[in-house]
Design an enzyme around this catalytic site. Structure first.
Site, PDB file in Angstrom:
ATOM      1  N   ASP A  98       0.840  -1.206   0.000  1.00 25.08           N
ATOM      2  CA  ASP A  98       0.000   0.000   0.000  1.00 25.08           C
ATOM      3  C   ASP A  98       0.878   1.261   0.000  1.00 25.08           C
ATOM      4  O   ASP A  98       1.795   1.362   0.814  1.00 25.08           O
ATOM      5  CB  ASP A  98      -0.895  -0.033   1.249  1.00 25.08           C
ATOM      6  CG  ASP A  98      -2.047   0.962   1.187  1.00 25.08           C
ATOM      7  OD1 ASP A  98      -1.869   2.048   0.605  1.00 25.08           O
ATOM      8  OD2 ASP A  98      -3.119   0.655   1.722  1.00 25.08           O
ATOM      9  N   HIS A 100      -0.469   4.503   0.061  1.00 22.39           N
ATOM     10  CA  HIS A 100      -1.176   5.683   0.589  1.00 22.39           C
ATOM     11  C   HIS A 100      -0.546   6.144   1.899  1.00 22.39           C
ATOM     12  O   HIS A 100      -0.451   5.361   2.838  1.00 22.39           O
ATOM     13  CB  HIS A 100      -2.653   5.349   0.802  1.00 22.39           C
ATOM     14  CG  HIS A 100      -3.362   5.005  -0.469  1.00 22.39           C
ATOM     15  ND1 HIS A 100      -3.398   3.723  -0.957  1.00 22.39           N
ATOM     16  CD2 HIS A 100      -4.025   5.782  -1.354  1.00 22.39           C
ATOM     17  CE1 HIS A 100      -4.077   3.723  -2.097  1.00 22.39           C
ATOM     18  NE2 HIS A 100      -4.470   4.961  -2.365  1.00 22.39           N
ATOM     19  N   SER A 151      -5.236  -4.284   1.979  1.00 16.57           N
ATOM     20  CA  SER A 151      -4.436  -3.886   3.144  1.00 16.57           C
ATOM     21  C   SER A 151      -5.079  -4.352   4.443  1.00 16.57           C
ATOM     22  O   SER A 151      -4.388  -4.587   5.435  1.00 16.57           O
ATOM     23  CB  SER A 151      -4.253  -2.372   3.183  1.00 16.57           C
ATOM     24  OG  SER A 151      -3.591  -1.952   2.022  1.00 16.57           O
TER      25      SER A 151
HETATM   26 CO1  B1M Z   1      -5.688   5.461  -4.108  1.00 16.88          CO
HETATM   27  N1  B1M Z   1      -7.273   4.387  -3.711  1.00 16.88           N
HETATM   28  N2  B1M Z   1      -5.000   4.039  -5.241  1.00 16.88           N
HETATM   29  N3  B1M Z   1      -4.270   6.704  -4.529  1.00 16.88           N
HETATM   30  N4  B1M Z   1      -6.708   6.789  -3.251  1.00 16.88           N
HETATM   31  C1  B1M Z   1      -8.212   4.908  -2.729  1.00 16.88           C
HETATM   32  C2  B1M Z   1      -7.891   4.415  -1.309  1.00 16.88           C
HETATM   33  C3  B1M Z   1      -9.604   4.347  -3.259  1.00 16.88           C
HETATM   34  C4  B1M Z   1     -10.679   4.155  -2.179  1.00 16.88           C
HETATM   35  C5  B1M Z   1     -10.110   5.269  -4.391  1.00 16.88           C
HETATM   36  C6  B1M Z   1     -11.377   4.775  -5.055  1.00 16.88           C
HETATM   37  O1  B1M Z   1     -11.353   3.943  -5.879  1.00 16.88           O
HETATM   38  N5  B1M Z   1     -12.504   5.316  -4.682  1.00 16.88           N
HETATM   39  C7  B1M Z   1      -9.146   3.021  -3.916  1.00 16.88           C
HETATM   40  C8  B1M Z   1      -9.160   1.787  -3.000  1.00 16.88           C
HETATM   41  C9  B1M Z   1     -10.135   0.742  -3.440  1.00 16.88           C
HETATM   42  C10 B1M Z   1     -10.134  -0.423  -2.558  1.00 16.88           C
HETATM   43  O2  B1M Z   1      -9.170  -1.079  -2.285  1.00 16.88           O
HETATM   44  N6  B1M Z   1     -11.328  -0.675  -2.090  1.00 16.88           N
HETATM   45  C11 B1M Z   1      -7.755   3.369  -4.388  1.00 16.88           C
HETATM   46  C12 B1M Z   1      -7.053   2.675  -5.409  1.00 16.88           C
HETATM   47  C13 B1M Z   1      -7.820   1.582  -6.132  1.00 16.88           C
HETATM   48  C14 B1M Z   1      -5.714   2.969  -5.749  1.00 16.88           C
HETATM   49  C15 B1M Z   1      -4.812   2.245  -6.774  1.00 16.88           C
HETATM   50  C16 B1M Z   1      -4.921   0.709  -6.791  1.00 16.88           C
HETATM   51  C17 B1M Z   1      -5.116   2.842  -8.149  1.00 16.88           C
HETATM   52  C18 B1M Z   1      -4.385   2.229  -9.310  1.00 16.88           C
HETATM   53  O3  B1M Z   1      -3.187   2.244  -9.365  1.00 16.88           O
HETATM   54  N7  B1M Z   1      -5.163   1.705 -10.197  1.00 16.88           N
HETATM   55  C19 B1M Z   1      -3.401   2.714  -6.334  1.00 16.88           C
HETATM   56  C20 B1M Z   1      -2.857   1.802  -5.232  1.00 16.88           C
HETATM   57  C21 B1M Z   1      -1.404   1.697  -5.222  1.00 16.88           C
HETATM   58  C22 B1M Z   1      -0.944   0.896  -4.001  1.00 16.88           C
HETATM   59  O4  B1M Z   1      -1.170   1.299  -2.880  1.00 16.88           O
HETATM   60  N8  B1M Z   1      -0.310  -0.218  -4.253  1.00 16.88           N
HETATM   61  C23 B1M Z   1      -3.741   4.038  -5.754  1.00 16.88           C
HETATM   62  C24 B1M Z   1      -2.854   5.126  -5.752  1.00 16.88           C
HETATM   63  C25 B1M Z   1      -3.151   6.375  -5.236  1.00 16.88           C
HETATM   64  C26 B1M Z   1      -2.245   7.592  -5.425  1.00 16.88           C
HETATM   65  C27 B1M Z   1      -0.757   7.261  -5.373  1.00 16.88           C
HETATM   66  C28 B1M Z   1      -2.568   8.233  -6.759  1.00 16.88           C
HETATM   67  C29 B1M Z   1      -2.763   8.536  -4.269  1.00 16.88           C
HETATM   68  C30 B1M Z   1      -1.998   8.369  -2.939  1.00 16.88           C
HETATM   69  C31 B1M Z   1      -0.911   9.381  -2.744  1.00 16.88           C
HETATM   70  C32 B1M Z   1      -0.313   9.282  -1.360  1.00 16.88           C
HETATM   71  O5  B1M Z   1      -0.914   8.848  -0.383  1.00 16.88           O
HETATM   72  N9  B1M Z   1       0.926   9.701  -1.280  1.00 16.88           N
HETATM   73  C33 B1M Z   1      -4.180   7.970  -4.025  1.00 16.88           C
HETATM   74  C34 B1M Z   1      -5.207   8.682  -3.325  1.00 16.88           C
HETATM   75  C35 B1M Z   1      -4.894  10.119  -2.970  1.00 16.88           C
HETATM   76  C36 B1M Z   1      -6.454   8.084  -2.979  1.00 16.88           C
HETATM   77  C37 B1M Z   1      -7.698   8.741  -2.348  1.00 16.88           C
HETATM   78  C38 B1M Z   1      -8.406   9.525  -3.438  1.00 16.88           C
HETATM   79  C39 B1M Z   1      -7.467   9.652  -1.147  1.00 16.88           C
HETATM   80  C40 B1M Z   1      -6.680   9.042   0.019  1.00 16.88           C
HETATM   81  C41 B1M Z   1      -6.232  10.125   0.985  1.00 16.88           C
HETATM   82  O6  B1M Z   1      -5.093  10.566   0.955  1.00 16.88           O
HETATM   83  N10 B1M Z   1      -7.151  10.631   1.827  1.00 16.88           N
HETATM   84  C42 B1M Z   1      -8.522   7.465  -1.893  1.00 16.88           C
HETATM   85  C43 B1M Z   1     -10.012   7.666  -1.883  1.00 16.88           C
HETATM   86  C44 B1M Z   1     -10.514   8.090  -0.524  1.00 16.88           C
HETATM   87  O7  B1M Z   1      -9.975   7.746   0.506  1.00 16.88           O
HETATM   88  N11 B1M Z   1     -11.599   8.800  -0.522  1.00 16.88           N
HETATM   89  C45 B1M Z   1      -7.921   6.388  -2.706  1.00 16.88           C
HETATM   90  C46 B1M Z   1      -6.862  11.697   2.762  1.00 16.88           C
HETATM   91  C47 B1M Z   1      -6.270  11.125   4.064  1.00 16.88           C
HETATM   92  C48 B1M Z   1      -5.986  12.254   5.055  1.00 16.88           C
HETATM   93  O8  B1M Z   1      -7.219  10.264   4.611  1.00 16.88           O
HETATM   94  O9  B1M Z   1      -5.699   8.245   4.401  1.00 16.88           O
HETATM   95  O10 B1M Z   1      -8.163   7.963   4.977  1.00 16.88           O
HETATM   96  P1  B1M Z   1      -6.906   8.752   5.046  1.00 16.88           P
HETATM   97  O11 B1M Z   1      -6.523   8.927   6.586  1.00 16.88           O
HETATM   98  C49 B1M Z   1      -7.465   9.289   7.576  1.00 16.88           C
HETATM   99  C50 B1M Z   1      -8.066   8.098   8.333  1.00 16.88           C
HETATM  100  O12 B1M Z   1      -8.239   6.967   7.520  1.00 16.88           O
HETATM  101  C51 B1M Z   1      -7.137   7.904   9.480  1.00 16.88           C
HETATM  102  O13 B1M Z   1      -6.673   9.221   9.771  1.00 16.88           O
HETATM  103  C52 B1M Z   1      -6.699  10.046   8.614  1.00 16.88           C
HETATM  104  C53 B1M Z   1      -7.447  11.344   8.832  1.00 16.88           C
HETATM  105  O14 B1M Z   1      -7.375  11.877  10.051  1.00 16.88           O
HETATM  106  N12 B1M Z   1      -5.954   7.057   9.376  1.00 16.88           N
HETATM  107  C54 B1M Z   1      -5.335   6.600  10.498  1.00 16.88           C
HETATM  108  C55 B1M Z   1      -5.271   6.618   8.318  1.00 16.88           C
HETATM  109  N13 B1M Z   1      -4.252   5.873   8.701  1.00 16.88           N
HETATM  110  C56 B1M Z   1      -4.249   5.841  10.037  1.00 16.88           C
HETATM  111  C57 B1M Z   1      -3.416   5.219  10.944  1.00 16.88           C
HETATM  112  C58 B1M Z   1      -3.665   5.361  12.306  1.00 16.88           C
HETATM  113  C59 B1M Z   1      -4.750   6.118  12.737  1.00 16.88           C
HETATM  114  C60 B1M Z   1      -5.605   6.743  11.853  1.00 16.88           C
HETATM  115  O15 B1M Z   1      -2.916   4.816  13.251  1.00 16.88           O
HETATM  116  C61 B1M Z   1      -1.757   4.116  12.916  1.00 16.88           C
END
Ligand code: B1M
Length: 213
Positions: A98, A100, A151
């Site tokens: 992963d 992200h 993940s």
């Molecule tokens: Co990706 N991606 N992505 N992506 N991406 C998602 C997760 C996805 C839901 C989008 C979608 O399709 N709607 C989807 C997952 C589908 C699934 O598995 N069900 C997805 C996909 C499919 C993919 C790829 C497979 C796409 C592809 O290549 N075809 C690929 C995966 C590559 C891989 O990992 N092997 C991929 C790639 C990417 C980018 C690189 C382009 C980019 C990431 C850049 C980066 O992180 N440096 C990206 C992004 C930006 C997203 C979305 C749009 C946004 C994620 C984000 O940064 N959110 C995402 C859609 C979504 O989530 N709505 C998506 C903002 C962030 C602040 O929130 O990370 O949730 P988040 O963290 C929150 C909480 O979750 C929590 O606290 C934070 C906020 O306070 N939290 C924790 C998180 N970790 C924590 C740990 C803790 C405590 C709290 O304690 C240890």
């Protein structure tokens, strides 16, 4: 557009043009974390929705991620910092497979601003690397982040491997593919220590504080 709508749209459009002045403006009304959790996260959710509908490609989502990262980097200096002794040491990693890391890095900022020493191992971290870092750093807890459905499975494997290595410090897990139930029913049974789910970064801080009490 209102200020809030403009902030969301920088993330959705993946553009930084005008971003900094608007962030400055927003700081007059909101705390830094309110800006992140409010309009910026709303923009990220919209990016996720558009990506899901094939209306955005990965390169565009990367641009959005850059805007989010730049915003968080700018806002970080205005966040409250607790002047306290080190409360504990926490290893942080995005699990194997992963990439992200925006959420994980936000967790790092919040925890380190509140008295924790964070060892951030980065992304795609396999269990072996966590085990090695654990032995080197002797942390009080381990934090795992993961956003992909696969993940969530990787968290289970990681918990099993950590247990096999004799590790039993509390684990905090977070990220979009997880929830409390999955953590309780699927990850916890595979580990000897506490496994706690954090829904966001502030929740992560509450959990860290409970663990270190
Ligand atoms: Co990706 N991606 N992505 N992506 N991406 C998602 C997760 C996805 C839901 C989008 C979608 O399709 N709607 C989807 C997952 C589908 C699934 O598995 N069900 C997805 C996909 C499919 C993919 C790829 C497979 C796409 C592809 O290549 N075809 C690929 C995966 C590559 C891989 O990992 N092997 C991929 C790639 C990417 C980018 C690189 C382009 C980019 C990431 C850049 C980066 O992180 N440096 C990206 C992004 C930006 C997203 C979305 C749009 C946004 C994620 C984000 O940064 N959110 C995402 C859609 C979504 O989530 N709505 C998506 C903002 C962030 C602040 O929130 O990370 O949730 P988040 O963290 C929150 C909480 O979750 C929590 O606290 C934070 C906020 O306070 N939290 C924790 C998180 N970790 C924590 C740990 C803790 C405590 C709290 O304690 C240890």
């Amino acid at each position: 557009l209102s200020l809030e709508e403009r902030l969301s749209s920088y993330v959705v459009e993946g553009t930084k043009e005008g971003l900094l002045p608007d962030l400055e403006e927003a700081l007059k009304k909101y705390a830094p974390l309110e800006i992140i959790n409010g309009p910026l996260m709303a923009g990220m959710s919209e990016v996720g929705r558009l990506f899901n509908n094939n209306e955005l490609i990965v390169a565009e989502v990367l641009q959005s991620a850059e805007v989010m990262k730049a915003s968080v980097a700018y806002l970080e200096q205005f966040m409250e910092k607790a002047e306290s002794a080190v409360k504990g040491k926490i290893l942080l990693a995005t699990v194997k497979g992963d990439v992200h890391d925006i959420g994980k890095n936000l967790v790092e900022i919040i925890l380190s601003n509140n008295g924790y020493k964070i060892i951030n191992l980065g992304i795609k971290v396999p269990p072996e690397q966590l085990i090695e870092a654990f032995r080197r750093e002797k942390p009080d807890a381990i934090g795992l982040s993961g956003l992909l459905v696969k993940s969530a499975q990787q968290m289970i494997v990681t918990a099993q491997d950590l247990r096999s290595a004799g590790i039993d410090v509390p684990i905090m897990v977070g990220g979009a593919a997880l929830n409390r139930k999955f953590t309780k029913t699927r990850i916890s049974p595979e580990y000897d220590g506490l496994v706690l789910y954090a829904k966001d970064a502030m929740d992560g801080l509450d959990i860290a504080n409970k663990i270190s009490d």
